[in-house]
Design a protein around this motif. Structure first.
Motif, short mmCIF file in Angstrom:
data_model
loop_
_atom_site.label_atom_id
_atom_site.label_comp_id
_atom_site.label_asym_id
_atom_site.label_seq_id
_atom_site.Cartn_x
_atom_site.Cartn_y
_atom_site.Cartn_z
N ARG A 143 0.81 -1.22 0.00
CA ARG A 143 0.00 0.00 0.00
C ARG A 143 0.84 1.27 0.00
NH1 ARG A 143 -2.95 -0.91 5.39
NH2 ARG A 143 -0.85 -1.64 5.80
N GLY A 144 2.11 1.14 0.41
CA GLY A 144 2.97 2.33 0.47
C GLY A 144 3.99 2.21 1.57
N THR A 145 4.66 3.30 1.82
CA THR A 145 5.78 3.33 2.76
C THR A 145 5.49 4.33 3.86
OG1 THR A 145 7.22 2.86 0.89
CG2 THR A 145 8.28 3.62 2.88
N LEU A 146 6.01 4.04 5.06
CA LEU A 146 5.80 4.89 6.22
C LEU A 146 7.10 5.01 6.99
CD1 LEU A 146 2.86 5.04 8.57
CD2 LEU A 146 5.06 4.46 9.59
N VAL A 147 7.41 6.24 7.42
CA VAL A 147 8.53 6.50 8.32
C VAL A 147 7.95 7.19 9.54
CG1 VAL A 147 10.68 7.79 8.68
CG2 VAL A 147 10.25 6.68 6.47
N ALA A 148 8.16 6.62 10.71
CA ALA A 148 7.68 7.22 11.96
C ALA A 148 8.86 7.81 12.70
CB ALA A 148 6.99 6.16 12.82
N LEU A 149 8.69 9.03 13.20
CA LEU A 149 9.75 9.70 13.94
C LEU A 149 9.25 10.02 15.34
CD1 LEU A 149 10.85 12.21 11.17
CD2 LEU A 149 11.81 9.97 11.69
N GLU A 150 10.02 9.61 16.33
CA GLU A 150 9.66 9.85 17.72
C GLU A 150 10.82 10.54 18.42
OE1 GLU A 150 8.59 6.08 19.41
OE2 GLU A 150 6.92 5.82 18.04
N ALA A 151 10.46 11.50 19.31
CA ALA A 151 11.47 12.20 20.10
C ALA A 151 12.22 11.20 20.97
CB ALA A 151 10.79 13.25 20.97
N ASN A 152 13.51 11.43 21.09
CA ASN A 152 14.41 10.60 21.90
C ASN A 152 14.50 9.15 21.43
OD1 ASN A 152 15.23 12.71 23.68
ND2 ASN A 152 13.20 12.56 24.62
N ARG A 153 14.04 8.89 20.25
CA ARG A 153 14.22 7.57 19.64
C ARG A 153 14.93 7.79 18.30
NH1 ARG A 153 9.43 3.49 20.68
NH2 ARG A 153 11.18 2.07 20.48
N GLN A 154 14.19 7.93 17.22
CA GLN A 154 14.83 8.21 15.94
C GLN A 154 15.41 9.62 15.91
OE1 GLN A 154 11.59 7.28 16.21
NE2 GLN A 154 11.60 5.18 15.47
N ILE A 155 14.75 10.55 16.59
CA ILE A 155 15.24 11.92 16.71
C ILE A 155 15.91 12.02 18.09
CG2 ILE A 155 14.60 14.38 16.71
CD1 ILE A 155 14.15 12.85 14.00
N PRO A 156 17.18 12.43 18.14
CA PRO A 156 17.94 12.34 19.39
C PRO A 156 17.69 13.47 20.40
CG PRO A 156 19.35 13.14 17.67
CD PRO A 156 18.04 12.81 17.02
N PHE A 157 16.47 13.99 20.43
CA PHE A 157 16.12 15.04 21.38
C PHE A 157 14.60 15.21 21.42
CE2 PHE A 157 17.59 17.14 17.37
CZ PHE A 157 16.37 17.61 16.91
N GLU A 158 14.13 15.98 22.40
CA GLU A 158 12.71 16.36 22.45
C GLU A 158 12.45 17.35 21.32
OE1 GLU A 158 10.07 15.44 24.35
OE2 GLU A 158 11.34 13.95 25.33
N ILE A 159 11.38 17.17 20.59
CA ILE A 159 11.04 18.06 19.48
C ILE A 159 10.17 19.19 20.01
CG2 ILE A 159 9.92 18.25 17.23
CD1 ILE A 159 10.47 15.13 17.00
N LYS A 160 10.67 20.42 19.87
CA LYS A 160 9.93 21.59 20.35
C LYS A 160 9.40 22.45 19.19
CE LYS A 160 11.06 21.29 24.87
NZ LYS A 160 12.04 22.05 25.60
N ARG A 161 9.94 22.23 17.99
CA ARG A 161 9.55 23.06 16.86
C ARG A 161 9.73 22.26 15.58
NH1 ARG A 161 12.81 27.77 14.20
NH2 ARG A 161 11.19 28.89 13.10
N VAL A 162 8.80 22.43 14.65
CA VAL A 162 8.89 21.82 13.32
C VAL A 162 8.63 22.92 12.31
CG1 VAL A 162 7.90 20.13 11.72
CG2 VAL A 162 8.03 19.60 14.18
N TYR A 163 9.49 23.00 11.30
CA TYR A 163 9.21 23.92 10.20
C TYR A 163 9.65 23.26 8.91
CZ TYR A 163 14.17 25.33 10.54
OH TYR A 163 15.55 25.35 10.57
N TYR A 164 9.15 23.78 7.79
CA TYR A 164 9.57 23.23 6.52
C TYR A 164 9.71 24.34 5.49
CZ TYR A 164 4.43 22.86 6.20
OH TYR A 164 3.09 23.10 6.27
N ILE A 165 10.60 24.07 4.54
CA ILE A 165 10.94 25.01 3.47
C ILE A 165 10.52 24.37 2.16
CG2 ILE A 165 12.86 26.15 2.29
CD1 ILE A 165 14.41 25.90 5.01
N TYR A 166 9.83 25.11 1.34
CA TYR A 166 9.46 24.62 0.01
C TYR A 166 9.29 25.81 -0.92
CZ TYR A 166 4.59 25.89 1.02
OH TYR A 166 3.44 26.57 1.33
#
Length: 143
Positions: free
Chosen positions: A19-42
């Motif tokens: 059906r497709g592909t999925l990537v899950a990101l979790e703080a202090n697991r795949q991401i090595p810190f607590e996530i306090k902000r998300v932004y994106y550039i396009y």
């Protein structure tokens, strides 16, 4: 710091099936810190470069969700380039790393996860001040 330590790529686990592909990101697991902000550039115009700064304390992970872009990472002594072009790879941008982004593809969507909320006082926007801060840190830690 050796040149290889400038580029720290995080490989994210890829899940999925027919059906497709999925990537899950979790703080202090795949991401090595607590996530306090998300932004994106396009929608970055052709030939435009971004970044050209360092952070005193902020840590970030940059992920190219679509398309590609090139990063130049600089610790004040060495520079190294990397191309981000896969949504299952993240570039760890540590504190006191000058970074510049170039060669955005037309379809590039670059998402960044940060360990702090926006704080203008954390930015070093002049390269000469970055080099001065790096040299001061080296001298103070050598004492």
């Amino acid at each position: 710091m050796d040149n290889m330590s400038l580029i720290n790529i995080i490989n994210f686990p890829v899940l999925g099936d027919g059906r497709g592909t999925l990537v899950a990101l979790e703080a202090n697991r795949q991401i090595p810190f607590e996530i306090k902000r998300v932004y994106y550039i396009y929608g970055t115009a052709q030939g435009v470069a971004r970044g050209f700064h360092a952070h005193k304390a902020l840590k970030q992970v940059a992920i190219c969700l679509k398309g590609s872009c090139r990063f130049v990472m600089d610790d004040g002594k060495d520079k190294q380039e990397v191309i981000l072009a896969k949504p299952d790879k993240g570039l760890l941008i540590d504190a006191m790393q000058w970074h510049e982004m170039y060669d955005f593809s037309n379809d590039c969507v670059l998402m960044v996860l940060a360990d702090q909320v926006y704080d203008e006082s954390d930015y070093i926007r002049e390269y000469s001040k970055f080099i001065e801060a790096v040299n001061n840190h080296v001298h103070s830690s050598a004492k």
